[in-house]
Design a protein around this motif. Structure first.
Motif, PDB file in Angstrom:
ATOM      1  N   GLY A 217      13.520 -12.016 -24.972  1.00 48.72           N
ATOM      2  CA  GLY A 217      13.320 -12.758 -26.206  1.00 48.72           C
ATOM      3  C   GLY A 217      14.130 -14.036 -26.208  1.00 48.72           C
ATOM      4  N   VAL A 218      13.613 -15.062 -26.898  1.00 49.55           N
ATOM      5  CA  VAL A 218      14.357 -16.309 -27.100  1.00 49.55           C
ATOM      6  C   VAL A 218      14.341 -16.623 -28.595  1.00 49.55           C
ATOM      7  N   TYR A 219      15.457 -17.212 -29.092  1.00 53.33           N
ATOM      8  CA  TYR A 219      15.657 -17.358 -30.526  1.00 53.33           C
ATOM      9  C   TYR A 219      16.237 -18.734 -30.855  1.00 53.33           C
ATOM     10  N   ARG A 220      15.769 -19.308 -31.972  1.00 50.63           N
ATOM     11  CA  ARG A 220      16.328 -20.540 -32.504  1.00 50.63           C
ATOM     12  C   ARG A 220      16.434 -20.368 -34.031  1.00 50.63           C
ATOM     13  N   ASP A 221      17.649 -20.452 -34.545  1.00 51.23           N
ATOM     14  CA  ASP A 221      17.904 -20.399 -35.982  1.00 51.23           C
ATOM     15  C   ASP A 221      18.547 -21.708 -36.397  1.00 51.23           C
ATOM     16  N   THR A 222      18.125 -22.252 -37.532  1.00 53.14           N
ATOM     17  CA  THR A 222      18.682 -23.508 -38.038  1.00 53.14           C
ATOM     18  C   THR A 222      18.956 -23.387 -39.518  1.00 53.14           C
ATOM     19  N   ALA A 223      20.193 -23.688 -39.911  1.00 56.83           N
ATOM     20  CA  ALA A 223      20.562 -23.803 -41.323  1.00 56.83           C
ATOM     21  C   ALA A 223      20.604 -25.288 -41.639  1.00 56.83           C
ATOM     22  N   HIS A 224      19.654 -25.759 -42.464  1.00 61.12           N
ATOM     23  CA  HIS A 224      19.507 -27.191 -42.735  1.00 61.12           C
ATOM     24  C   HIS A 224      20.499 -27.637 -43.815  1.00 61.12           C
ATOM     25  N   ARG A 225      21.777 -27.594 -43.452  1.00 64.89           N
ATOM     26  CA  ARG A 225      22.841 -28.053 -44.342  1.00 64.89           C
ATOM     27  C   ARG A 225      22.939 -29.583 -44.290  1.00 64.89           C
ATOM     28  N   THR A 226      23.918 -30.144 -45.003  1.00 67.60           N
ATOM     29  CA  THR A 226      24.142 -31.589 -44.921  1.00 67.60           C
ATOM     30  C   THR A 226      24.263 -32.004 -43.459  1.00 67.60           C
TER      31      THR A 226
ATOM     32  N   GLN B 108      14.084 -21.158 -48.531  1.00 66.83           N
ATOM     33  CA  GLN B 108      14.624 -22.339 -49.197  1.00 66.83           C
ATOM     34  C   GLN B 108      15.978 -22.058 -49.865  1.00 66.83           C
ATOM     35  N   TYR B 109      16.895 -23.016 -49.713  1.00 70.35           N
ATOM     36  CA  TYR B 109      18.181 -23.010 -50.422  1.00 70.35           C
ATOM     37  C   TYR B 109      18.568 -24.464 -50.683  1.00 70.35           C
ATOM     38  N   ALA B 110      19.219 -24.729 -51.802  1.00 78.80           N
ATOM     39  CA  ALA B 110      19.673 -26.087 -52.115  1.00 78.80           C
ATOM     40  C   ALA B 110      20.614 -26.579 -51.018  1.00 78.80           C
ATOM     41  N   THR B 111      20.486 -27.836 -50.638  1.00 83.65           N
ATOM     42  CA  THR B 111      21.268 -28.388 -49.540  1.00 83.65           C
ATOM     43  C   THR B 111      22.678 -28.762 -49.987  1.00 83.65           C
ATOM     44  N   THR B 112      23.664 -28.184 -49.300  1.00 88.08           N
ATOM     45  CA  THR B 112      25.068 -28.519 -49.505  1.00 88.08           C
ATOM     46  C   THR B 112      25.731 -28.577 -48.126  1.00 88.08           C
ATOM     47  N   THR B 113      27.054 -28.739 -48.109  1.00 83.93           N
ATOM     48  CA  THR B 113      27.759 -28.755 -46.827  1.00 83.93           C
ATOM     49  C   THR B 113      27.798 -27.370 -46.183  1.00 83.93           C
ATOM     50  N   THR B 114      27.577 -26.315 -46.980  1.00 83.88           N
ATOM     51  CA  THR B 114      27.653 -24.947 -46.442  1.00 83.88           C
ATOM     52  C   THR B 114      26.351 -24.173 -46.570  1.00 83.88           C
ATOM     53  N   ALA B 115      25.328 -24.757 -47.148  1.00 84.24           N
ATOM     54  CA  ALA B 115      24.052 -24.058 -47.345  1.00 84.24           C
ATOM     55  C   ALA B 115      22.892 -25.027 -47.204  1.00 84.24           C
ATOM     56  N   GLY B 116      21.708 -24.466 -47.035  1.00 84.67           N
ATOM     57  CA  GLY B 116      20.490 -25.244 -46.886  1.00 84.67           C
ATOM     58  C   GLY B 116      19.383 -24.343 -46.402  1.00 84.67           C
ATOM     59  N   ASP B 117      18.156 -24.852 -46.366  1.00 80.97           N
ATOM     60  CA  ASP B 117      17.025 -24.054 -45.882  1.00 80.97           C
ATOM     61  C   ASP B 117      17.370 -23.419 -44.538  1.00 80.97           C
ATOM     62  N   ILE B 118      16.974 -22.149 -44.369  1.00 81.08           N
ATOM     63  CA  ILE B 118      17.201 -21.455 -43.109  1.00 81.08           C
ATOM     64  C   ILE B 118      15.861 -21.228 -42.425  1.00 81.08           C
ATOM     65  N   GLU B 119      15.768 -21.686 -41.202  1.00 75.63           N
ATOM     66  CA  GLU B 119      14.537 -21.562 -40.421  1.00 75.63           C
ATOM     67  C   GLU B 119      14.815 -20.735 -39.171  1.00 75.63           C
ATOM     68  N   SER B 120      13.965 -19.738 -38.916  1.00 80.03           N
ATOM     69  CA  SER B 120      14.112 -18.878 -37.743  1.00 80.03           C
ATOM     70  C   SER B 120      12.804 -18.832 -36.980  1.00 80.03           C
ATOM     71  N   THR B 121      12.870 -19.086 -35.680  1.00 83.32           N
ATOM     72  CA  THR B 121      11.700 -19.065 -34.808  1.00 83.32           C
ATOM     73  C   THR B 121      12.055 -18.298 -33.546  1.00 83.32           C
ATOM     74  N   ASN B 122      11.150 -17.441 -33.088  1.00 85.57           N
ATOM     75  CA  ASN B 122      11.470 -16.650 -31.901  1.00 85.57           C
ATOM     76  C   ASN B 122      10.219 -16.193 -31.165  1.00 85.57           C
ATOM     77  N   LEU B 123      10.434 -15.760 -29.941  1.00 83.20           N
ATOM     78  CA  LEU B 123       9.367 -15.283 -29.075  1.00 83.20           C
ATOM     79  C   LEU B 123       9.839 -14.016 -28.386  1.00 83.20           C
ATOM     80  N   GLY B 124       8.994 -12.979 -28.382  1.00 79.04           N
ATOM     81  CA  GLY B 124       9.343 -11.725 -27.731  1.00 79.04           C
ATOM     82  C   GLY B 124       8.290 -11.323 -26.714  1.00 79.04           C
ATOM     83  N   ILE B 125       8.725 -10.653 -25.647  1.00 78.29           N
ATOM     84  CA  ILE B 125       7.802 -10.210 -24.608  1.00 78.29           C
ATOM     85  C   ILE B 125       8.248  -8.854 -24.077  1.00 78.29           C
TER      86      ILE B 125
END
Length: 354
Positions: A251-260, A222-239
């Motif tokens: 491996g496949v990867y998806r990262d999301t920074a939930h900014r504005t 969790q991070y406060a939402t601004t134009t440059t910051a926000g919750d960061i979510e990382s999801t991945n799969l490895g084989i």
């Protein structure tokens, strides 16, 4: 890996049997020469950790009886070319980043209790969602060949490790199943917009049976939402899949920074390690890009060879090349390159484990 062990006999209290305890000193010394070239500048330098991150650590375990064990682990990074240490981070936020280069146990500092039901571990440690980046990278996220999903990650401060953490690890012997879950805290004052910054949860579940090893992980901080910051979510799969002397990885990867306006990144890696005699041939192709303006994207090809002189000492060489598109300017080994231009680099070094 051969490690130096110091066996300690702890005298028991009157009427009680003596407990068994052990302490182990271990580490890696890895020094290298690096070269990087780009369309703007090139660079040559001495470095550290081209094959494995240079480090030293100490760990111990005590048998408390009844199948219960207490353990600790302290691990510090060392830069071989300067002797400096790695700064730590105290609160999983940019404000907690260390500024000095003194020795810290920034890689790991944990205390744990374990039995047949699993392990409870507290302190600073790898995050669960990091594992599927390092374990399917034949270069172990080290040196010029490190996966681009690691080198370019937008996962932020907790992309690799987190402080103020408590976690649970499944025990061995679950018919191939393994996993972990962790909670970590930013420890900010309450009643403010940033009260929960640096606080998060992450988990991983995997299954290994014969040559197949498959795992999934996800985490959110969790991070406060601004134009440059926000919750960061990382999801991945490895084989991983072992075929004779070849270990195939992906491996496949998806990262999301939930900014504005959300910043999203996607990546992948296809790789393998081929054991030939006393050596290992490593190949990897990886890619990582975001939805920022222009959709910058970087693709990396890496090839390397490790020649084992003994069980503990090896010499190695790694070559890598990145191709930039969408305005990306990634360069290797301290070189610089213009947007959409390529860069290449190599490491040549010696690694000793103890």
């Amino acid at each position: 890996m051969k490690r130096t062990s110091i066996a300690l006999a702890l005298a028991g209290m009157a009427g009680c049997a003596a407990a068994q305890s052990s302490v182990t000193l271990y580490g890696v010394a890895d020094a290298m020469f690096s070269r990087g070239t780009g369309s703007l500048t090139s660079s040559s330098s001495m470095g550290s950790g081209g094959n494995m991150t240079s480090r030293w650590g100490i760990r111990g375990v005590e048998d408390l009886g009844g199948g219960l064990n207490a353990g600790f682990n302290f691990e510090a990074q060392v830069f071989m070319n300067t002797g400096a240490g790695q700064p730590t981070n105290t609160n999983n936020q940019p404000s907690g980043a260390g500024t000095g280069d003194g020795m810290t146990f920034a890689r790991r500092s944990t205390l744990s209790l374990s039995n047949s039901w699993g392990e409870i571990r507290a302190g600073r440690d790898f995050t669960a969602h990091y594992r599927n980046r390092v374990e399917v990278d034949p270069f172990g996220n080290a040196g010029v060949g490190a996966s681009q999903a690691f080198a370019g990650s937008i996962g932020g401060v907790v992309s690799t490790r987190a402080s103020n953490m408590i976690g649970y690890f499944l025990p061995a012997g679950l018919n191939g199943w393994y996993g972990q879950a962790q909670y970590y805290a930013g420890e900010n004052p309450g009643g403010t917009p940033t009260a929960n910054d640096g606080t998060g949860i992450t988990a991983r579940i995997g299954y290994q049976n014969g040559p197949l090893n498959l795992s999934f992980a996800s985490g959110r901080t969790q991070y406060a939402t601004t134009t440059t910051a926000g919750d960061i979510e990382s999801t991945n799969l490895g084989i991983q899949y072992q075929i004779g002397s070849v270990n195939l990885m992906g491996g496949v990867y998806r990262d999301t920074a939930h900014r504005t306006k959300a910043l999203k990144a996607d990546g992948w890696i296809l790789a393998g390690v081929w054991t030939v005699g006393v050596g290992n041939i490593k190949l990897a192709l990886s890619e990582y890009g975001t939805n920022a303006t222009g959709n910058p994207n970087v693709r990396k090809f890496a090839a390397g060879y490790v020649h084992n002189l003994s069980k503990r000492t090896a010499v190695y060489g790694t070559f890598a090349r990145v191709s930039n598109s969408g305005g990306a300017t990634t360069a290797l080994n301290k070189a610089t390159t213009a947007a959409n231009m390529s860069s290449s680099g190599f490491d040549i070094g010696v690694r000793h484990q103890f």
